[in-house]
Design a protein around this motif. Structure first.
Motif, PDB file in Angstrom:
ATOM      1  N   UNK A 165      -5.567 -18.965  -6.933  1.00 54.65           N
ATOM      2  CA  UNK A 165      -5.016 -20.203  -7.481  1.00 54.65           C
ATOM      3  C   UNK A 165      -4.318 -19.941  -8.809  1.00 54.65           C
ATOM      4  N   UNK A 166      -4.886 -19.082  -9.638  1.00 53.23           N
ATOM      5  CA  UNK A 166      -4.237 -18.744 -10.911  1.00 53.23           C
ATOM      6  C   UNK A 166      -2.889 -18.061 -10.680  1.00 53.23           C
ATOM      7  N   UNK A 167      -2.847 -17.178  -9.706  1.00 56.15           N
ATOM      8  CA  UNK A 167      -1.602 -16.460  -9.410  1.00 56.15           C
ATOM      9  C   UNK A 167      -0.506 -17.407  -8.940  1.00 56.15           C
ATOM     10  N   UNK A 168      -0.920 -18.579  -8.467  1.00 58.18           N
ATOM     11  CA  UNK A 168       0.038 -19.581  -8.006  1.00 58.18           C
ATOM     12  C   UNK A 168       0.195 -20.729  -8.998  1.00 58.18           C
ATOM     13  N   UNK A 169      -0.194 -20.463 -10.255  1.00 55.54           N
ATOM     14  CA  UNK A 169       0.101 -21.402 -11.328  1.00 55.54           C
ATOM     15  C   UNK A 169      -0.940 -22.450 -11.635  1.00 55.54           C
ATOM     16  N   UNK A 170      -2.108 -22.388 -11.004  1.00 59.12           N
ATOM     17  CA  UNK A 170      -3.128 -23.402 -11.243  1.00 59.12           C
ATOM     18  C   UNK A 170      -3.919 -23.111 -12.515  1.00 59.12           C
ATOM     19  N   UNK A 171      -4.428 -24.169 -13.148  1.00 57.10           N
ATOM     20  CA  UNK A 171      -5.356 -24.056 -14.272  1.00 57.10           C
ATOM     21  C   UNK A 171      -6.755 -24.153 -13.701  1.00 57.10           C
ATOM     22  N   UNK A 172      -7.640 -23.245 -14.091  1.00 53.13           N
ATOM     23  CA  UNK A 172      -8.969 -23.186 -13.489  1.00 53.13           C
ATOM     24  C   UNK A 172     -10.063 -23.352 -14.541  1.00 53.13           C
ATOM     25  N   UNK A 173     -11.103 -24.095 -14.202  1.00 61.40           N
ATOM     26  CA  UNK A 173     -12.199 -24.333 -15.143  1.00 61.40           C
ATOM     27  C   UNK A 173     -13.541 -24.293 -14.427  1.00 61.40           C
ATOM     28  N   UNK A 174     -14.495 -23.624 -15.058  1.00 64.33           N
ATOM     29  CA  UNK A 174     -15.882 -23.582 -14.584  1.00 64.33           C
ATOM     30  C   UNK A 174     -16.664 -24.554 -15.453  1.00 64.33           C
ATOM     31  N   UNK A 175     -17.219 -25.591 -14.845  1.00 63.17           N
ATOM     32  CA  UNK A 175     -17.898 -26.635 -15.613  1.00 63.17           C
ATOM     33  C   UNK A 175     -19.279 -26.867 -15.006  1.00 63.17           C
ATOM     34  N   UNK A 176     -20.317 -26.636 -15.828  1.00 63.37           N
ATOM     35  CA  UNK A 176     -21.673 -26.639 -15.306  1.00 63.37           C
ATOM     36  C   UNK A 176     -22.603 -27.526 -16.123  1.00 63.37           C
ATOM     37  N   UNK A 177     -23.552 -28.123 -15.420  1.00 58.16           N
ATOM     38  CA  UNK A 177     -24.632 -28.831 -16.100  1.00 58.16           C
ATOM     39  C   UNK A 177     -25.702 -27.866 -16.570  1.00 58.16           C
ATOM     40  N   UNK A 178     -25.488 -26.574 -16.322  1.00 53.82           N
ATOM     41  CA  UNK A 178     -26.390 -25.534 -16.793  1.00 53.82           C
ATOM     42  C   UNK A 178     -26.020 -25.096 -18.200  1.00 53.82           C
ATOM     43  N   UNK A 179     -26.327 -23.855 -18.522  1.00 58.39           N
ATOM     44  CA  UNK A 179     -26.163 -23.381 -19.896  1.00 58.39           C
ATOM     45  C   UNK A 179     -24.828 -22.654 -20.102  1.00 58.39           C
ATOM     46  N   UNK A 180     -24.200 -22.930 -21.248  1.00 65.28           N
ATOM     47  CA  UNK A 180     -22.941 -22.276 -21.590  1.00 65.28           C
ATOM     48  C   UNK A 180     -23.129 -20.767 -21.760  1.00 65.28           C
ATOM     49  N   UNK A 181     -24.360 -20.332 -22.066  1.00 60.94           N
ATOM     50  CA  UNK A 181     -24.645 -18.896 -22.176  1.00 60.94           C
ATOM     51  C   UNK A 181     -24.208 -18.182 -20.899  1.00 60.94           C
ATOM     52  N   UNK A 182     -24.415 -18.861 -19.757  1.00 63.00           N
ATOM     53  CA  UNK A 182     -24.033 -18.280 -18.468  1.00 63.00           C
ATOM     54  C   UNK A 182     -22.597 -18.595 -18.078  1.00 63.00           C
ATOM     55  N   UNK A 183     -22.122 -19.811 -18.357  1.00 65.67           N
ATOM     56  CA  UNK A 183     -20.755 -20.152 -17.935  1.00 65.67           C
ATOM     57  C   UNK A 183     -19.729 -19.217 -18.579  1.00 65.67           C
ATOM     58  N   UNK A 184     -19.957 -18.833 -19.826  1.00 62.91           N
ATOM     59  CA  UNK A 184     -19.019 -17.936 -20.511  1.00 62.91           C
ATOM     60  C   UNK A 184     -18.916 -16.606 -19.776  1.00 62.91           C
ATOM     61  N   UNK A 185     -20.031 -16.080 -19.355  1.00 64.82           N
ATOM     62  CA  UNK A 185     -20.049 -14.774 -18.709  1.00 64.82           C
ATOM     63  C   UNK A 185     -19.545 -14.829 -17.267  1.00 64.82           C
ATOM     64  N   UNK A 186     -19.930 -15.857 -16.540  1.00 62.96           N
ATOM     65  CA  UNK A 186     -19.478 -16.000 -15.158  1.00 62.96           C
ATOM     66  C   UNK A 186     -17.983 -16.309 -15.119  1.00 62.96           C
ATOM     67  N   UNK A 187     -17.510 -17.122 -16.051  1.00 63.62           N
ATOM     68  CA  UNK A 187     -16.082 -17.431 -16.119  1.00 63.62           C
ATOM     69  C   UNK A 187     -15.268 -16.157 -16.336  1.00 63.62           C
ATOM     70  N   UNK A 188     -15.777 -15.281 -17.176  1.00 66.62           N
ATOM     71  CA  UNK A 188     -15.078 -14.023 -17.445  1.00 66.62           C
ATOM     72  C   UNK A 188     -15.063 -13.132 -16.211  1.00 66.62           C
ATOM     73  N   UNK A 189     -16.174 -13.097 -15.485  1.00 67.12           N
ATOM     74  CA  UNK A 189     -16.239 -12.275 -14.272  1.00 67.12           C
ATOM     75  C   UNK A 189     -15.238 -12.735 -13.217  1.00 67.12           C
ATOM     76  N   UNK A 190     -15.076 -14.041 -13.102  1.00 71.74           N
ATOM     77  CA  UNK A 190     -14.199 -14.592 -12.060  1.00 71.74           C
ATOM     78  C   UNK A 190     -12.755 -14.764 -12.525  1.00 71.74           C
ATOM     79  N   UNK A 191     -12.571 -14.926 -13.837  1.00 72.98           N
ATOM     80  CA  UNK A 191     -11.230 -15.136 -14.363  1.00 72.98           C
ATOM     81  C   UNK A 191     -10.857 -16.578 -14.613  1.00 72.98           C
ATOM     82  N   UNK A 192     -11.835 -17.475 -14.716  1.00 69.29           N
ATOM     83  CA  UNK A 192     -11.543 -18.878 -15.035  1.00 69.29           C
ATOM     84  C   UNK A 192     -10.848 -18.971 -16.392  1.00 69.29           C
ATOM     85  N   UNK A 193      -9.925 -19.913 -16.511  1.00 68.00           N
ATOM     86  CA  UNK A 193      -9.222 -20.136 -17.776  1.00 68.00           C
ATOM     87  C   UNK A 193     -10.124 -20.799 -18.813  1.00 68.00           C
ATOM     88  N   UNK A 194     -11.002 -21.690 -18.371  1.00 66.07           N
ATOM     89  CA  UNK A 194     -11.870 -22.447 -19.272  1.00 66.07           C
ATOM     90  C   UNK A 194     -13.277 -22.487 -18.705  1.00 66.07           C
TER      91      UNK A 194
END
Length: 297
Positions: A165-194
């Protein structure tokens, strides 16, 4: 003849092949045109018209094809590819629940899992349940967060979904009711923009059992969806959201395409478009992407 709608059929290629019989049944149910292959023996599009007399509903199609373990998604032919993706983290991008995994490591599994289950099924208020579960972690070492992270597993297709989706111009976001400690790391692994989550308070190397700031819950996810679409200058119909729990329902309902991914029963009752068998690759097929265009993990 032009067909305004598309019925997409998808299976989990790791365990099954898409049966020709299932394709024929689906085509008859919607009075559709010849199928278009998106991935050999994994996914096809069937163009059709919702106004066609006798065409079956998505609920009927899904129930009919369930014995074949085939997922069915209906979209409009126009505007299928989305410009915004918002994904839940636990049990969506990840195979499990980070808070439950943390609790198990710390010997608190049963206590916290019961509260998590009730929250995800919509039986208790999300904010209250999160504060209750977090309180159980008081005085636990910060190192436990890292120990859990090292064993987290991405759901199949997670990186393909985000990167394609990013390669086709989409903005991507990982948004969780869990902890940001994990969202930051998982987002980096997958390549989420936010990425966004709840901030866990840590002092002197220990978890205090408290959260910092407001709770990121169901309405917060929906508000992020509104914000991202506004920032991109697009309408909500150009967005895709995916999640499995009751706290995902508001954003799933509001998006142009909201997909309940291996979701809890309360979510499946509310959200018509569902992925119950296939991997996260289904989200790309639902947008009309052929497998040949996927950005491989």
């Amino acid at each position: 003849m032009s067909f305004p709608n598309v019925l997409t059929l998808i299976i989990d290629r790791r365990h099954h092949s898409l049966p020709a019989e299932a394709i024929d049944i689906a085509r008859n149910l919607v009075k559709g045109a010849a199928p278009v292959t998106l991935s050999e023996k994994e996914a096809v599009d069937i163009p059709f018209s919702l106004s066609e007399k006798g065409a079956a509903s998505i609920e009927t199609i899904r129930a009919t094809l369930a014995p074949y373990k085939v997922d069915t998604i209906i979209t409009k032919n126009r505007g299928r590819r989305k410009a915004v993706l918002i994904a839940d983290m636990d049990s969506t991008i990840l195979t499990g629940e980070t808070l439950d995994d943390l609790a198990t490591l710390l010997g608190l599994g049963d206590k916290i899992a019961q509260v998590t289950k009730a929250a995800m099924n919509g039986e208790i208020d999300f904010a209250t349940s999160l504060r209750e579960r977090t309180a159980f972690l008081k005085n636990m070492p910060e190192k436990a967060l890292e120990d859990v992270y090292q064993n987290l597993t991405l759901n199949a297709g997670a990186i393909e979904l985000v990167q394609t989706m990013k390669a086709n111009g989409a903005r991507t976001a990982l948004i969780s009711g869990g902890f940001s400690w994990y969202t930051k790391r998982i987002a980096e692994r997958c390549g989420f923009d936010e990425n966004y989550g709840n901030e866990l308070e840590i002092k002197d190397g220990k978890i205090t059992g408290n959260l910092i700031g407001d709770i990121l819950g169901p309405e917060s996810k929906r508000e992020h969806l509104d914000r991202l679409c506004e920032e991109r200058g697009i309408k909500l119909k150009a967005s895709l959201t995916t999640g499995d729990g009751s706290n995902d329902i508001p954003m799933l309902k509001e998006a142009g395409l909201g997909l309940a991914f291996h979701a809890k029963p309360v979510v499946r009752k509310e959200i018509a478009q569902q992925v119950n068998f296939a991997t996260l690759r289904a989200h790309l097929f639902a947008q009309g992407y052929p497998a040949s265009s996927f950005i491989e993990a």
